[in-house]
Design an enzyme around this catalytic site. Structure first.
Site, PDB file in Angstrom:
ATOM      1  N   ASP A 286       1.343  -0.790   0.227  1.00 26.20           N
ATOM      2  CA  ASP A 286       0.355  -0.259   0.223  1.00 26.20           C
ATOM      3  C   ASP A 286       0.688   1.572  -0.307  1.00 26.20           C
ATOM      4  O   ASP A 286       0.687   2.273  -0.488  1.00 26.20           O
ATOM      5  CB  ASP A 286      -0.779   0.087   0.754  1.00 26.20           C
ATOM      6  CG  ASP A 286      -0.357   0.255   2.415  1.00 26.20           C
ATOM      7  OD1 ASP A 286       0.710  -0.535   3.285  1.00 26.20           O
ATOM      8  OD2 ASP A 286      -0.769   0.206   3.843  1.00 26.20           O
TER       9      ASP A 286
ATOM     10  N   ASP B 147      -1.579   8.264   5.177  1.00 21.90           N
ATOM     11  CA  ASP B 147      -2.557   7.185   5.059  1.00 21.90           C
ATOM     12  C   ASP B 147      -2.676   6.793   6.189  1.00 21.90           C
ATOM     13  O   ASP B 147      -2.139   5.991   7.390  1.00 21.90           O
ATOM     14  CB  ASP B 147      -1.489   6.274   4.332  1.00 21.90           C
ATOM     15  CG  ASP B 147      -2.849   5.275   3.556  1.00 21.90           C
ATOM     16  OD1 ASP B 147      -4.565   5.330   3.926  1.00 21.90           O
ATOM     17  OD2 ASP B 147      -2.207   4.264   2.551  1.00 21.90           O
TER      18      ASP B 147
END
Length: 158
Positions: free
Chosen positions: A10, A30
């Site tokens: 990710d 994030d």
């Protein structure tokens, strides 16, 4: 990076997309299970990052490891001092994360002596964006964009 295989897919997708989309020094924050900061130079070099406990993880842990504190759903608040348990948890976690993010951004910028485009992604990005000292851009699809761009890039290689 000393151990590139340890970089989560990710996070890799986030910086790949940031490089493709912004062509500048970037910090991608994030808000996932962990709150991650990934630092990318304008020439596409991954400079490393930071990993902190995620907001929901912090709320869950606070509730599950204490006898009387409830699990709350975090909301944006202007109030710094809570007037009851729920508002105290909300203010503490909300403003605690704002202070942490601002503090870490300040430290990254002063250490590297560079300016950065700050990109927020993940489920809670919208809650924090207008409270930070640093101007930021929300891109909730950056991870998906990075996956798509990685596939396109790899197709060109074969």
């Amino acid at each position: 990076m000393r151990k590139p295989k340890q970089l989560g897919s990710d996070r890799l997708a986030n910086v790949f997309a940031a490089n493709q989309l912004y062509k500048s020094n970037c910090i991608v924050i994030d808000f996932g299970t962990a709150t991650t900061f990934d630092i990318l130079s304008k020439n596409g070099i991954y400079n490393g990052g930071l990993i902190t406990p995620g907001v929901r993880l912090s709320l869950s842990t606070l509730s599950s490891l204490t006898a009387l504190l409830p699990l709350i759903k975090l909301k944006k608040t202007k109030q710094i001092i809570g007037k009851d348990t729920i508002s105290a948890i909300n203010s503490g976690v909300y403003w605690g994360y704002v202070a942490m993010i601002d503090g870490l951004l300040k430290k990254i910028i002063s250490t590297t002596k560079k300016k950065y485009k700050v990109i927020l992604t993940g489920g809670l990005a919208h809650i924090f964006s207008n409270s930070l000292q640093y101007k930021s851009t929300i891109n909730t699809n950056i991870t998906l964009h990075g996956v798509v761009e990685t596939i396109k890039y790899n197709k060109k290689l074969f």
